[in-house]
Design an enzyme around this catalytic site. Sequence first.
Site, mmCIF file in Angstrom:
data_model
loop_
_atom_site.group_PDB
_atom_site.id
_atom_site.type_symbol
_atom_site.label_atom_id
_atom_site.label_comp_id
_atom_site.label_asym_id
_atom_site.label_seq_id
_atom_site.Cartn_x
_atom_site.Cartn_y
_atom_site.Cartn_z
ATOM 1 N N ASP A 47 0.833 -1.207 0.000
ATOM 2 C CA ASP A 47 0.000 0.000 0.000
ATOM 3 C C ASP A 47 0.863 1.252 0.000
ATOM 4 O O ASP A 47 0.635 2.187 -0.780
ATOM 5 C CB ASP A 47 -0.909 0.017 1.239
ATOM 6 C CG ASP A 47 -1.978 -1.051 1.216
ATOM 7 O OD1 ASP A 47 -3.102 -0.749 0.812
ATOM 8 O OD2 ASP A 47 -1.675 -2.189 1.615
ATOM 9 N N THR A 140 -7.377 -5.220 -0.034
ATOM 10 C CA THR A 140 -6.120 -5.605 0.605
ATOM 11 C C THR A 140 -6.199 -6.980 1.260
ATOM 12 O O THR A 140 -5.237 -7.747 1.221
ATOM 13 C CB THR A 140 -5.704 -4.554 1.644
ATOM 14 O OG1 THR A 140 -5.778 -3.259 1.062
ATOM 15 C CG2 THR A 140 -4.305 -4.809 2.146
#
Length: 353
Positions: A47, A140
């Site tokens: 990320d 995610t």
Amino acid sequence: MDRPYATEHQIAILAVHRASLLTQIVLKTLDQGHLSKPDKSPVTIADFGSQALLISAIHHSFPDDTFVGEENASVLRGDARLRERVWELVCSVHLDGDAESAGLLPALESQDEMLDAIDLGVSTRSREGRVWVLDPVDGTADFMRGGQYAVSLALLEDGVQRVGVVGCPNLDAEAAGFFDGPCGGPRPGVVVSAVAGQGAAVRPMSPSGALLPPRRLPSLPDPPPLPASLRFVDSFSSPTTSLSLHAAIVQALGAPWPPRDLDSLQLRCVALALGRCDAMIRIPHSRERRDWIWDYAGGVLIAEEVGVKFTDAWGKRIDFGTGRKLEENFGWVVAHEGAHGAVLEVVLGLKGT
């Protein structure tokens, strides 16, 4: 003469491709170095690294533009070991070809520059001027399981989507049904993109980063699917929506249940644009729930360009100019433009929505 937003479109595709390669490197290490955000959602070095690469690429070419991104660098500033891991990852990713040598995607020069790039994404406005909205890794949790996820980037101008690019690193461009389940081996991935009023296209990713020729996405066929034959897409793991309510809506239409399962909202938009699904609903448990802008900006434009219609659960158009959250919209009703009205009618008719 170049079409409007041609340069923005090109650089956004390159930036998403490079960031997608970064996420694939992380997957290969089998150690995502994950943390927990305050809202308990997982966050990884992917990320942080992806956001740094996305913002730095755009900021280099358009220094006056602003950014709305999911991450900030506060954790990295306080953790030297984690910061070093993200820096090593960022430095390891390069595109073959002319993109970097021509200066379109310059390399970050220092850890401080990396941190500053990440923190450019903290803007709270999206209404005025040119604002880039990004999700460095959408989905995610599935990413950490080796499943399907997305890297997204969108340009808003005065709150209106102009460019949308979604990288799908685990989607196999050749395999039928490639939205189903975790990947079983290496995938070339695809990048799907659109410019407002110019249609949408998909291109395979290259492991080297070289841009391969795109294929224009066709408009959705007419007549639209009958309500009873609509193929829905949903998430079985979403904690914010009621699958039982969604099931009641779908079954009231006579459509099949259960739906296709995809956690990433950007990937659901891509599935709709590619014709793998026909409709999506999203009714939050709480009337106060508002979705994050980066979960949809870009993917919505891509699907709209082929004939998918998006409104909220009240039938209102989606307003991307309300900052980091879609403050003026509650839930989602999404379908082929010709079938949207039938779905919305059922949603509005069910008590509690």
